[in-house]
Design a protein around this motif. Structure first.
Motif, PDB file in Angstrom:
ATOM      1  N   VAL A 141       0.820  -1.207   0.000  1.00  0.00           N
ATOM      2  CA  VAL A 141       0.000   0.000   0.000  1.00  0.00           C
ATOM      3  C   VAL A 141       0.861   1.267   0.000  1.00  0.00           C
ATOM      4  N   LEU A 142       2.180   1.078  -0.050  1.00  0.00           N
ATOM      5  CA  LEU A 142       3.087   2.219  -0.163  1.00  0.00           C
ATOM      6  C   LEU A 142       3.618   2.251  -1.589  1.00  0.00           C
ATOM      7  N   LEU A 143       3.568   3.403  -2.213  1.00  0.00           N
ATOM      8  CA  LEU A 143       4.026   3.486  -3.602  1.00  0.00           C
ATOM      9  C   LEU A 143       5.499   3.112  -3.707  1.00  0.00           C
ATOM     10  N   PHE A 144       6.297   3.677  -2.806  1.00  0.00           N
ATOM     11  CA  PHE A 144       7.729   3.403  -2.860  1.00  0.00           C
ATOM     12  C   PHE A 144       8.230   3.001  -1.476  1.00  0.00           C
ATOM     13  N   PRO A 145       8.051   1.734  -1.095  1.00  0.00           N
ATOM     14  CA  PRO A 145       8.552   1.291   0.203  1.00  0.00           C
ATOM     15  C   PRO A 145      10.075   1.372   0.248  1.00  0.00           C
ATOM     16  N   GLN A 146      10.605   1.466   1.465  1.00  0.00           N
ATOM     17  CA  GLN A 146      12.042   1.638   1.626  1.00  0.00           C
ATOM     18  C   GLN A 146      12.788   0.384   1.195  1.00  0.00           C
ATOM     19  N   LEU A 147      13.786   0.560   0.330  1.00  0.00           N
ATOM     20  CA  LEU A 147      14.628  -0.555  -0.106  1.00  0.00           C
ATOM     21  C   LEU A 147      16.080  -0.094  -0.078  1.00  0.00           C
TER      22      LEU A 147
END
Length: 502
Positions: A488-494
């Motif tokens: 549900v997050l467009l750009f999750p932390q990676l």
RNA sequence: GGGGGCAUAACUCAGUUGGUAGAGUAGUUGGCUUUUAACCAAUAAGUCCCAGGUUCAAGUCCUGGUGCCCUCACCA
């Protein structure tokens, strides 16, 4: 990634330029032409399909990305995708200029096109734009993912969300619904005469929650600043100042582990209402969750609301259950939380240690560990748990009748804590004392200090106020049926992609 | 941070006991005027995640590292 641009596509790009076709035109619309009627304004695929039978014969214009092509020499069918969905275009040699037909041959999957033509059914009845004009809007230099499976690798999906979004329509749907939910929540706040505010993200002192912050530095001021872990203390300053109903869609940052429920930055919706209290917040939270569920598409055919999350279906029809903390504790742990001896036995039985002797905070923290272990997993929800132990609620007002408990609720759904609310503590002396105790009880690695300016604000007078924070991302996980917060997050932390940037 | 798993073409994936790197899709070329995962033919495409090691020989076995996933810990 070996090549950023596909070599065959680069060749095609050169060929296009050589034949006078601009692969990246500035305007999408068909340019005016002496011998052709002006093209109509753009139609969305979904609108055309919704009303296709009444519009057969109409000349229409569509824009979109070509994600399917079935060619037959002198004719080709294209699947043209736009934000609303997909519509088929048919381009036939008979109906096109020689230049346009040549352009069709140079088209690749992934390219953006404009097609103008007549909406008609095919032999099998599919509404299709039979193009008489067609132009390239943007050349793609990378291949789209495999057409049947789409982009499946979870890492690539998160890393290249821009591909995930166009390759997997249901993913785009999730994020468009997220936007709709946010808009619906704003609508509820506006109905209740709330003002939307923006408070600082950079905090000189962090507070309002118990979490490790990110630290940054301002060069000119030469001072360390913390990315906010909660907007709470600023929002209540606004209520002191006479802004009686405020809410903020607040991105907050917590320097902690990642999991299916945790991302370093996430969105919290916090709201404060003067002259309300924890029970008023319960009613409003219920309205917000219902409005969010409706916007998320949880309305069933019979008009009821429900969401399916991790193979479990939750009814979201109000009113939601409300249960006292002590009652839930007694039911699932098996003893009264105020019965110190019985609780001590339970703690020993489960090898839970009280971090510090003679500390109310440490004791009730341990009690709450029992709650988290035995009660929370049982709270399928939607359910409000209220009257929390005052010792672990430094920002909540104690119950007048029994100050062991505080006017606080947490809202549970799908096995997760989704909201947290108080009757805000507005006694400045008691607040100062609780802050000081909290700092004293803190583990040494967690630097914290009392926010004296906040206490000073309370000294000017905070009216009786109810406040609440809702974890938007987790709420969306349940409402949209997504197992992981990453979905549900467009750009999750990676971590950065080392090969690409090397 | 601990434990477990995965990493092969742009994408989705095979790869046997250690013995010359494979398919489908996408791409390129040709054919085809009603298809929809179109079809037919030809063709190009690889740092088998990285670095070591064992071996006559490593995609495959071993060690270390990197990334991701799961799980635990952390997490009002």
């Amino acid at each position: 990634m070996a090549e950023l641009f596909h070599p065959d596509r680069l060749q095609k790009l050169e060929d296009l330029k050589a034949s006078g076709v601009n692969p990246y035109p500035a305007q999408a619309a068909f340019p005016p032409s002496a011998n052709q009627a002006e093209a109509p304004a753009r139609s969305l695929a979904a609108d055309l399909l919704a009303d296709a039978e009444n519009r057969f014969g109409e000349v229409v214009t569509i824009y979109g990305r070509v994600l399917g092509r079935r060619g037959y020499g002198k004719l080709a069918f294209l699947d043209v995708h736009d934000q609303s969905g997909k519509i088929q275009a048919c381009l036939q040699k008979d109906l096109l200029t020689a230049e346009d037909f040549a352009l069709l041959k140079q088209l690749n999957l992934g390219d953006f096109v404009a097609v103008c033509g007549t909406l008609k059914p095919t032999k099998v009845g599919e509404p299709t734009v039979f193009g008489s004009r067609f132009r390239l809007l943007t050349k793609a230099l990378e291949n789209p993912p495999e057409k049947f499976h789409g982009l499946a690798d979870t890492e690539l999906r998160a890393r290249m969300r821009y591909v995930d979004l166009f390759a997997n329509q249901e993913v785009r749907e999730v994020f468009l619904r997220r936007a709709a939910v946010l808009q619906a929540l704003r609508g509820v706040f506006l109905q209740h005469h709330y003002a939307e505010v923006d408070t600082p993200v950079l905090h000189p002192i962090y507070g309002g929650a118990n979490a490790k912050p990110f630290v940054t530095h301002h060069n000119v001021l030469d001072m360390d600043l913390f990315l906010r872990i909660a907007p709470e203390l600023y929002l209540k300053r606004l209520v002191v100042g006479g802004m009686e109903r405020v809410f903020e869609v607040a991105r907050v940052f917590r320097n902690e582990g990642l999991s299916m429920r945790h991302n370093p930055e996430f969105t919290m919706i916090e709201f404060y209402q003067a002259y309300s209290d924890v029970y008023g917040m319960m009613d409003l939270t219920e309205k917000l969750v219902v409005a969010a569920a409706e916007a998320a598409g949880c309305k069933q055919e019979d008009g009821s609301l429900s969401a399916t999350f991790r193979q479990e279906t939750f009814s979201l029809n109000p009113p939601f259950a409300r249960i006292r903390y002590a009652d839930a504790f007694a039911e699932h742990v098996g003893c009264d939380p105020s019965n110190r001896q019985a609780v001590a036995a339970k703690l020993a039985e489960n090898k839970i240690e009280v971090a510090k002797e003679n500390s109310d905070y440490a004791w009730w923290k341990a009690v709450n560990t029992l709650f988290e272990e035995f009660v929370e997993p049982q709270l399928r929800g939607p359910v409000f748990v209220y009257d929390y132990p005052a010792a672990i609620c430094p920002l909540a007002k104690p119950l007048a009748a029994d100050p062991v408990w505080a006017e606080r609720f947490e809202f549970f759904l799908g096995g997760m804590e989704l909201a947290n609310a108080f009757s805000e503590l507005n006694d400045p002396q008691m607040q100062l004392q609780k802050f000081e105790e909290q700092v004293a009880d803190k583990d040494p690695e967690s630097v914290n200090q009392v926010d004296l300016d906040y206490v000073r604000a309370l000294a000017y007078g905070l009216p009786p106020t109810g406040g609440c924070g809702i974890g938007l991302d987790r709420l969306l996980m349940v409402l949209l049926g997504q197992d992981s917060i990453r979905d549900v997050l467009l750009f999750p932390q990676l971590r950065p992609e080392s090969k690409l940037q090397a």
